[in-house]
Design a protein around this motif. Sequence first.
Motif, PDB file in Angstrom:
ATOM      1  N   THR A 276       0.830  -1.207   0.000  1.00  0.00           N
ATOM      2  CA  THR A 276       0.000   0.000   0.000  1.00  0.00           C
ATOM      3  C   THR A 276       0.864   1.257   0.000  1.00  0.00           C
ATOM      4  O   THR A 276       0.566   2.238  -0.699  1.00  0.00           O
ATOM      5  N   ASP A 277       1.924   1.216   0.833  1.00  0.00           N
ATOM      6  CA  ASP A 277       2.814   2.381   0.864  1.00  0.00           C
ATOM      7  C   ASP A 277       3.438   2.648  -0.499  1.00  0.00           C
ATOM      8  O   ASP A 277       3.624   3.791  -0.916  1.00  0.00           O
ATOM      9  N   ARG A 278       3.787   1.545  -1.161  1.00  0.00           N
ATOM     10  CA  ARG A 278       4.374   1.726  -2.497  1.00  0.00           C
ATOM     11  C   ARG A 278       3.344   2.209  -3.525  1.00  0.00           C
ATOM     12  O   ARG A 278       3.677   2.915  -4.474  1.00  0.00           O
ATOM     13  N   LEU A 279       2.100   1.767  -3.332  1.00  0.00           N
ATOM     14  CA  LEU A 279       1.043   2.164  -4.285  1.00  0.00           C
ATOM     15  C   LEU A 279       0.515   3.566  -4.027  1.00  0.00           C
ATOM     16  O   LEU A 279      -0.152   4.158  -4.901  1.00  0.00           O
ATOM     17  N   ALA A 280       0.758   4.121  -2.818  1.00  0.00           N
ATOM     18  CA  ALA A 280       0.178   5.419  -2.464  1.00  0.00           C
ATOM     19  C   ALA A 280       0.528   6.517  -3.468  1.00  0.00           C
ATOM     20  O   ALA A 280      -0.342   7.277  -3.909  1.00  0.00           O
ATOM     21  N   PRO A 281       1.828   6.688  -3.858  1.00  0.00           N
ATOM     22  CA  PRO A 281       2.118   7.743  -4.853  1.00  0.00           C
ATOM     23  C   PRO A 281       1.370   7.547  -6.161  1.00  0.00           C
ATOM     24  O   PRO A 281       0.878   8.504  -6.761  1.00  0.00           O
ATOM     25  N   GLY A 282       1.276   6.276  -6.583  1.00  0.00           N
ATOM     26  CA  GLY A 282       0.551   6.031  -7.832  1.00  0.00           C
ATOM     27  C   GLY A 282      -0.922   6.346  -7.702  1.00  0.00           C
ATOM     28  O   GLY A 282      -1.551   6.848  -8.655  1.00  0.00           O
ATOM     29  N   VAL A 283      -1.505   6.081  -6.549  1.00  0.00           N
ATOM     30  CA  VAL A 283      -2.925   6.403  -6.349  1.00  0.00           C
ATOM     31  C   VAL A 283      -3.144   7.905  -6.419  1.00  0.00           C
ATOM     32  O   VAL A 283      -4.125   8.391  -7.004  1.00  0.00           O
ATOM     33  N   ARG A 284      -2.212   8.651  -5.780  1.00  0.00           N
ATOM     34  CA  ARG A 284      -2.349  10.103  -5.832  1.00  0.00           C
ATOM     35  C   ARG A 284      -2.257  10.609  -7.274  1.00  0.00           C
ATOM     36  O   ARG A 284      -3.032  11.476  -7.689  1.00  0.00           O
ATOM     37  N   GLN A 285      -1.316  10.033  -8.021  1.00  0.00           N
ATOM     38  CA  GLN A 285      -1.213  10.433  -9.431  1.00  0.00           C
ATOM     39  C   GLN A 285      -2.458  10.034 -10.211  1.00  0.00           C
ATOM     40  O   GLN A 285      -2.940  10.776 -11.076  1.00  0.00           O
ATOM     41  N   LEU A 286      -3.011   8.848  -9.874  1.00  0.00           N
ATOM     42  CA  LEU A 286      -4.211   8.392 -10.567  1.00  0.00           C
ATOM     43  C   LEU A 286      -5.382   9.323 -10.297  1.00  0.00           C
ATOM     44  O   LEU A 286      -6.189   9.593 -11.196  1.00  0.00           O
ATOM     45  N   ARG A 287      -5.484   9.814  -9.066  1.00  0.00           N
ATOM     46  CA  ARG A 287      -6.561  10.758  -8.759  1.00  0.00           C
ATOM     47  C   ARG A 287      -6.404  12.046  -9.553  1.00  0.00           C
ATOM     48  O   ARG A 287      -7.393  12.650  -9.979  1.00  0.00           O
TER      49      ARG A 287
END
Length: 473
Positions: A276-287
Amino acid sequence: MINISPVAFRNGAIALLAVFVLAIIVIGKSGGGSGGHDIYVTTSKATGALNGQYIRAAGTIVGKVAEVKPMDGGRSARLKLHLDDDVWPLPKGTTFTMRWGGTISIFNRYLLLDRGKDGGAEMVADGGDFPAGGFRVPVEYGDLLKVFDKQLRADTKTFLDTSGVALDAAGKPLNRALDVAPGALAEADAVLSTLDESRGDVEALVQSTGRVVDAIDRADPRIGALIQGAGTTLNAIASDVSGLQATLDRAPGTLKKATSTLKRADGTLAGAQQVTDRLAPGVRQLRRIASPLNSLLGTLVDVGPTARATLATAGAAAPDVTKMVDKLASQAPALESIGKQADLALNCIRPYSPEIASFGTLWGSALSNNDGRDNYIRAIPTVSFPAPTNAQYNNSGEALKAFPGATYAFPRPPGTQAGTPWFLPECGAGPDALDPTKDPEARKFDPISQFSAGVGETNVGENNPGETNGAGE
């Protein structure tokens, strides 16, 4: 007293009567008739029009310019044209065109009368105004050279200075590009052919994407709808109390199993936390890209029909593109040769930039009849070498001996006009270009050949000392 016989008196009376009738005829022809017809034309451009200038029709003189009167401060002219009876009246469609006196004469001009079809309505009455649109003056050489203004001369110089260097620098990359172009274009042809074969799948993809985008566009979740759904769920739970009780009875055992499962899940959750920590930046970019992506999908829906039509056109053009690529590949050696020759030619032309610029300036001024605002008079004194015969037999060296004040240069090296020649042996303008004895077009006069060949000129050269250049061979 003088006696006159009846016969002599009768003969004298007849002679006197004949003289009287002849005088009446002469006076009638000189002043008693119409004497031609006058018309007027007002035009904004009457270059070369002069008083007394001939008007010709089919090579015959049919009138003259009787008067040229400046109008509007010299910005226009009113011409009075006197026409003979032979060409009157002027039918509709008649025009007057200013013509030069010959192919190398710019001064002996005349007006060419081109009559319309006979039988039509008259174009102008006697003493009336001829339409300005029917009076034509050709484009002057000075008008064409006016385009060489200061800015254009500077741009031409810049172009000549940079084009040779640019072509020289781009020569090798261009050759490499031409070498690899056939392979790249063949791959592009394969891609277009594949798209053409999968046209149905591509069309289905575009349509499905359009439906998804349309559903996303219509979706508008609200808090009220969420609460209403939660209420419906709770009502369903209340209506099945017995089932809920049974579930609660089984809950302790389930919770025990869940406890043991959760213990084993701690390690998994720790790993999930890392993921999840690794995916967090990608989620922010996805938003952040969600909104642009929504706009992009909407655009895809709009361009879907156009994309299908483009793919169809590209598929249909694939064979033509292949032929074009094959043609370009076959022309690659010719294009390479043209590039090398253009590079050499521009390197030889570039040093003549000052002469090219001065040509447009000096010739444009010499042949122009105005300075861009008003007309003025310009005198052009010209001195030509007299030719003793129809065929000039002097070569350049002999001509300079006869005229010591003349100079020779052929072909002229750049800078010769300013007294500082820049020799270009690689372009044929080396030091020999200033030596009249080495004129490459030198000829020798042979009077004997006039009787055999018809023209008194013989080429002088080591390989053909006796070859005659004449029309009678």
